[in-house]
Design a protein around this motif. Structure first.
Motif, PDB file in Angstrom:
ATOM      1  N   ARG B 249       0.959  -1.014  -0.094  1.00  0.00           N
ATOM      2  CA  ARG B 249       0.156  -0.008  -0.067  1.00  0.00           C
ATOM      3  C   ARG B 249       0.782   1.279  -0.113  1.00  0.00           C
ATOM      4  N   ASP B 253      -6.106   5.141   0.724  1.00  0.00           N
ATOM      5  CA  ASP B 253      -7.082   5.648   0.104  1.00  0.00           C
ATOM      6  C   ASP B 253      -6.971   6.288  -1.464  1.00  0.00           C
ATOM      7  N   PRO B 255      -6.678   4.743  -5.579  1.00  0.00           N
ATOM      8  CA  PRO B 255      -7.600   4.212  -6.530  1.00  0.00           C
ATOM      9  C   PRO B 255      -7.442   2.526  -6.084  1.00  0.00           C
ATOM     10  N   LEU B 256      -8.740   2.052  -6.423  1.00  0.00           N
ATOM     11  CA  LEU B 256      -9.108   0.633  -6.342  1.00  0.00           C
ATOM     12  C   LEU B 256      -8.261  -0.372  -7.261  1.00  0.00           C
ATOM     13  N   CYS B 257      -7.580  -1.387  -6.578  1.00  0.00           N
ATOM     14  CA  CYS B 257      -6.960  -2.275  -7.285  1.00  0.00           C
ATOM     15  C   CYS B 257      -7.581  -3.477  -7.627  1.00  0.00           C
ATOM     16  N   ARG B 261      -8.253  -4.041  -2.654  1.00  0.00           N
ATOM     17  CA  ARG B 261      -7.594  -3.062  -1.945  1.00  0.00           C
ATOM     18  C   ARG B 261      -7.660  -1.846  -2.606  1.00  0.00           C
ATOM     19  N   ARG B 262      -7.157  -0.731  -1.809  1.00  0.00           N
ATOM     20  CA  ARG B 262      -7.014   0.566  -2.269  1.00  0.00           C
ATOM     21  C   ARG B 262      -5.600   1.041  -2.110  1.00  0.00           C
ATOM     22  N   GLY B 263      -5.150   1.775  -3.056  1.00  0.00           N
ATOM     23  CA  GLY B 263      -3.671   2.409  -2.678  1.00  0.00           C
ATOM     24  C   GLY B 263      -2.680   1.284  -3.104  1.00  0.00           C
TER      25      GLY B 263
END
Lengths: 418, 418
Positions: B249, B253, B255-257, B261-263
């Protein structure tokens, strides 16, 4: 036309290492079994075993083996005539350990201080005093000291200088040179290594997971660092600067770290960071008449400046008593530590991560949060099969690994001068 | 009493591998030099060399060497009678490469698609068609195919199943089994490996940094992953899930992967993420009459759905033309990638990180930001001595490493059945 000139000293050492390695795995065994197991011819094995017997590194047992023909005498390793000394510098104090060349413990001493702010000179003096006393104790039992290795929580270069140990406040300290001068025994080699790299060596050789080909030990007594066994061998990297997860940024705009950055794992989850946060909690609990602050043991030791070992013991008592504020501090630290461990697991896919030092003593409180972080942040299913386990050597993994490290020349087939 | 029973097949293979290894390093050399260099006795060397000559894996040269006594014939490796096939699956398409057992390239084909959303069945069919054509081409030149290895951007288990390839949208695809069935040549073993692990093998064997003991290759053509050479050997970890930095990460917060998950690094700095962001830029530049948007080549290809290879080429043209918006996208991606690489460097202390695949083609635009991130985030001075260099095989590192990987049984001393 390029032909290679073989170096006969190298070949002798390689063969000697192969014989010692076979004995370590398969003893008791005969000379013939060593020849078969190593692929060396029998004359070479006989000559090498003769030298090892002379040096008292191998001995003949009373057992014999008699498949066909005359009975074969069986051999085992012997390490009783030699010893090495392992030392550790940490925020918790200085430790010395002496072991014979078979790994049998001969002595173990710990002394508090000299404290993080005392500076390297006092630490060198303290280490030298411990080392001299250990040498004289080992020698008085009739053993010869083969070497001394020191574990330090920081970056150690190939010359044994500490390039950076943020948790000790050290930068560019020529520790090996200064310590060797202070010990004043030029016949005994002194080496300096990263503490976690020595700790994982102890786990790999002597712990419950001994022999695991992919093993990591994480310690946080001073800074936060990892020692790595990869594919059965200690990982050293190009210059020895491996396992440095202490300055992974886990919380943007987090607390200031000793390295000058913000939000480093070390500033959030090292033992000093945990102790500092725990010391704040009684005051907080007292002010707004905190709800459910637990079993009262929390009043003990909130001084903040005491001996780190005593402060750790007080923290463990408070956590074991279920004091909510302390449990929360440990859960937070476990979560941050878990994200740091997740980076290691994503990159190295170990069989297990061993929690070393104070983390082992706090394992029951840290492990659930660490495991939760691994479930969230490791991309491989089931954390890639990685287990999180506490060390069985919470106080001695680094100096124990150091005693093994000081045997490296012998393990590589370089015999001590007669 | 424990004694070890030696496995004679294992010893023969170990000795055979030692002879091949010595020839690889020191050829041309005599049988006597091989015996000295490996520590094996001369009779063993003569027997092994005889078998290797029979199998056309070694040949005698016209050169002789004459120190004392009768002249010794010199030997060299020969690989011309055997070949292996390397395949790659990526978002950029499918690639096949054939090499003989000495590493000489015999064929190289690339085909676009079948596209990320086509699903594994179409990819298996495409790979099988490439493989069958490659086998028949290699055989028609009189060579025997020893094996096929496929590189895939994802987690590959020990059975050659793709556990997860987020960038392809694959989960639990039994690729090895399905591909072997589709190729229908049970005499030719098929293996599946992680793409970056094969890419770094190519760098380690054939690149400008060949032989570097600690080397990392980072690719981002589909997901983002790293292949690792540690202490001179490919790192595999416990289950093969190594170098997984794609889901580190790097931006809370963010972008969506594809992993949910995010980031994640992959969502910010993979080639598909870079292309998606670059495709947005012409619109943005047009709206507020953007200042200094560069040389106008930016109008080319903003479709977003075209062939990834063509979209990459358009991106390179826009970046090389100095289009500011594209340069900014690449700087951002380079910064994120640099923080991911910093985690690798802090943990592994490599001599160099090689930018593979599209990253190599974009290296001039990415490298300054990567180097800046390393200066900021690597705790060792001077990034621990780590250089960042573009791959010299931007299109073929993975299939080239795959051809070498398919030789593994031979390198380990297991000869093909006669």
């Amino acid at each position: 036309m390029s032909t290679q000139t073989a170096d006969h000293t190298d070949i002798r050492a390689t063969n000697l290492a192969a014989v010692l390695g076979h004995l370590r795995r398969a003893a008791p065994c005969s000379r013939a079994a060593i020849a078969t197991g190593t692929g060396l011819n029998k004359a070479t094995v006989t000559s090498i075993v003769g030298e090892l017997l002379d040096r008292r590194l191998v001995r003949e047992t009373q057992q014999t083996q008699n498949h066909v023909g005359r009975p074969a005498t069986l051999l085992v390793l012997d390490g009783s005539a030699y010893a090495t000394i392992g030392l550790e510098v940490s925020a918790r104090g200085l430790t010395a350990l002496g072991c014979d060349a078979a790994g049998e413990q001969l002595l173990r001493w710990h002394r508090a201080g000299p404290g993080v702010d005392a500076g390297p000179a006092k630490t060198v003096a303290g280490l030298a005093a411990l080392a001299r006393r250990a040498i004289s104790t080992v020698q008085s039992s009739g053993r010869r000291v083969l070497g001394i290795t020191v574990g330090v929580p920081g970056l150690v270069n190939r010359d044994g200088a500490v390039v950076l140990a943020a948790g000790l406040g050290w930068r560019d300290v020529p520790l090996r040179t200064e310590l060797a001068a202070a010990i004043a025994r030029p016949d005994i080699p002194v080496t300096v290594e990263n503490d976690a790299s020595l700790g994982v060596l102890a786990e790999h050789l002597y712990g419950p997971l001994a022999g695991s080909a992919n093993l990591i030990q994480v310690t946080g007594d001073t800074g936060v660092g990892a020692g790595i066994i990869a594919d059965g061998r200690p990982l050293a990297g190009n210059l020895g600067y491996v396992g440095e997860i202490g300055h992974l940024r886990v919380l943007p705009d987090g607390p200031l770290c000793g390295c000058g950055r913000r939000g480093c794992l070390e500033a959030l989850a090292s033992l000093p960071a945990i102790l500092a946060r725990a010391d704040e909690t009684p005051a907080r609990a007292a002010a707004p008449a905190g709800a459910g602050a637990g079993a009262g043991a929390g009043a003990v030791d909130a001084a903040g400046d005491g001996d780190p070992q005593q402060r750790l013991e007080a923290l463990i008592r408070r956590a074991d008593a279920g004091e909510a504020a302390v449990t929360e501090v440990l859960q937070d630290a476990g979560t941050h530590l878990g994200y740091g461990i997740a980076a290691l697991v994503n990159i190295l896919n170990p069989e297990a991560v061993v929690l070393g030092g104070a983390y082992a003593l706090l394992a029951t409180h840290l492990t659930p949060a660490i495991e939760q972080a691994l479930r969230e942040a490791v991309i491989a299913p089931d954390a890639g099969g990685c287990a999180v386990v506490p060390s069985t050597f919470p106080h001695t993994a680094t100096p124990l690994g150091a005693t093994a490290h000081a045997l490296t020349p012998l393990t590589n087939g370089r015999l001590p001068a007669p």
